[in-house]
Scaffold this active site. Structure first.
Site, PDB file in Angstrom:
ATOM      1  N   TRP A   1      91.604  48.170 -18.930  1.00  0.00           N
ATOM      2  CA  TRP A   1      92.238  49.417 -19.358  1.00  0.00           C
ATOM      3  C   TRP A   1      93.729  49.463 -19.021  1.00  0.00           C
ATOM      4  CZ3 TRP A   1      91.345  54.426 -16.120  1.00  0.00           C
ATOM      5  CH2 TRP A   1      92.148  55.461 -16.609  1.00  0.00           C
TER       6      TRP A   1
ATOM      7  N   ASP B   1      84.879  44.823 -21.224  1.00  0.00           N
ATOM      8  CA  ASP B   1      85.167  46.069 -21.932  1.00  0.00           C
ATOM      9  C   ASP B   1      86.657  46.230 -22.160  1.00  0.00           C
ATOM     10  OD1 ASP B   1      84.117  48.942 -22.704  1.00  0.00           O
ATOM     11  OD2 ASP B   1      85.918  49.225 -21.497  1.00  0.00           O
TER      12      ASP B   1
ATOM     13  N   TYR C   1      94.416  50.234 -25.727  1.00  0.00           N
ATOM     14  CA  TYR C   1      94.970  49.749 -24.465  1.00  0.00           C
ATOM     15  C   TYR C   1      96.201  48.888 -24.746  1.00  0.00           C
ATOM     16  CZ  TYR C   1      90.447  51.108 -22.380  1.00  0.00           C
ATOM     17  OH  TYR C   1      89.331  51.790 -21.974  1.00  0.00           O
TER      18      TYR C   1
ATOM     19  N   SER D   1      82.002  57.537 -25.683  1.00  0.00           N
ATOM     20  CA  SER D   1      82.668  57.663 -24.384  1.00  0.00           C
ATOM     21  C   SER D   1      83.043  59.114 -24.140  1.00  0.00           C
ATOM     22  CB  SER D   1      83.926  56.796 -24.335  1.00  0.00           C
ATOM     23  OG  SER D   1      84.630  56.963 -23.116  1.00  0.00           O
TER      24      SER D   1
ATOM     25  N   GLN E   1      80.188  56.105 -22.216  1.00  0.00           N
ATOM     26  CA  GLN E   1      81.108  55.586 -21.199  1.00  0.00           C
ATOM     27  C   GLN E   1      81.895  56.735 -20.577  1.00  0.00           C
ATOM     28  OE1 GLN E   1      84.971  52.680 -20.898  1.00  0.00           O
ATOM     29  NE2 GLN E   1      83.230  51.908 -22.052  1.00  0.00           N
TER      30      GLN E   1
ATOM     31  N   ASN F   1      84.959  43.034  -6.157  1.00  0.00           N
ATOM     32  CA  ASN F   1      84.203  44.059  -6.885  1.00  0.00           C
ATOM     33  C   ASN F   1      82.848  43.534  -7.339  1.00  0.00           C
ATOM     34  OD1 ASN F   1      86.354  45.872  -6.663  1.00  0.00           O
ATOM     35  ND2 ASN F   1      87.228  45.294  -8.635  1.00  0.00           N
TER      36      ASN F   1
END
Length: 336
Positions: free
Chosen positions: A21, A49, A54, A152, A177, A295
């Site tokens: 993003w 994703d 973006y 989303s 989302q 992560n």
């Protein structure tokens, strides 16, 4: 890496996914972005994703380049349509048949693929009839350009209406989302119960609260140099509302909980959202490969009821729970 079914479908995705993003095409240069994608692949992440908006399509280009040469069948690639792209003219936004049709073709070209696994409405479009939007998605599925459809930040009522039309048109609406984290739980009251009823999974973004839940932002201190809060191209405007001292003080109380679990604060935050069985995957970012690896290590971690209670106690009334926040995320007129 662990894998979960996406909604009421046979598609499995990695429960920790990688999204670009506010990084690819803006905060992170192409070479560094490719290193992050490689780190995600090395960690067992198969789900990626992105969205056409973006960095005004640049993020899709960089992700397509980074994944080039990988076995396509072993990846799940998600993208989205709604927000303005290109010159941002009157038809370069929204969920009209025109914009959806042109957008999927552009996304496939940029991502260097014949199809996406999941094509998502990036927001709800109040200026286009829902029937037009869902018919356009039905056609894209029949053309083989997208295997599944998602949305989303839709409200419970919007999910119900969209799911009904999708069923009538013969395709699957299988995901939503939303933003979801320890400190932002607005989907729990209405969206999650409705989604469970309809067979829709959550593909959640910002599980680490724009990085705030790492604990690196200290109350009464300026943001660390090089952090997202200091980078105008890296989403600093999104994080400012989370930098209030009272919230940062509460987040510091999470650090000993993470240590007791043998997790980093970021891993604790990702593991927390994965305790919700309606969550299929937590989208994580990262501007450095080591962040991506950290992560991903949250996959498969189970938190006890005692630990979850300690987290709730630490955060107290700093948690945002108002379902109205979901309604507020979709613009009521087109952004031109």
């Amino acid at each position: 890496m662990e894998f979960r079914y996406l909604g009421n479908s046979g598609l499995k995705i990695s429960e920790v996914s990688y999204g670009n993003w506010v990084t690819h095409g803006s905060q992170v240069e192409a070479d560094a972005a490719k290193l992050c994608v490689n780190a995600a692949l090395d960690a067992g992440i198969t789900t990626f994703d992105t969205a056409d908006t973006y960095a005004n399509t640049a993020a899709e280009v960089i992700l397509g380049d980074a994944l080039e040469g990988q076995r396509r069948e072993s990846l799940e690639i998600f993208t989205k349509v709604y927000f303005p792209t290109g010159p941002k003219g009157p038809n370069d936004t929204g969920l009209s048949r025109k914009h959806i049709t042109e957008s999927i073709n552009g996304s496939l070209k940029r991502l260097k693929t014949d199809y996406v696994d999941l094509y998502q409405c990036h927001r709800y479009d109040y200026e286009t009839p829902l029937e037009e939007t869902m018919q356009a998605f039905a056609d894209i599925v029949r053309q083989g350009k997208a295997l599944y459809i998602g949305v989303s930040e839709w409200t419970a009522d919007q999910l119900r209406a969209g799911h009904k039309l999708a069923t009538e048109l013969g395709f699957q609406l299988i995901s939503n989302q939303p933003q979801y984290s320890m400190i932002y739980r607005v989907i729990e009251g209405e969206v999650v119960p409705t989604s469970k009823e309809l067979g829709i999974s959550q593909v959640v973004f910002s599980p680490i609260g724009q990085g705030v839940l790492t604990g690196k932002y200290k109350p009464g201190e300026p943001p660390p140099a090089g952090s997202r809060a200091t980078d105008p191209n890296g989403g600093s405007n999104f994080i400012q509302r989370l930098l209030a001292d009272d919230l940062l003080e509460r987040i510091q109380n999470l650090l000993p909980i993470a240590a007791d679990e043998g997790l980093s604060p970021a891993q604790l935050a990702v593991a927390w959202v994965l305790q919700n069985d309606n969550v299929a995957t937590a989208i994580t970012g990262g501007s450095k490969p080591e962040q991506v690896k950290d992560n991903a290590a949250a996959a498969g971690k189970k938190l006890s009821a005692e630990t979850l209670a300690r987290i709730d106690e630490a955060l107290g009334d700093a948690v945002e729970r108002d379902p109205q926040r979901t309604y507020e995320t979709s613009p009521k007129t087109r952004l031109v």
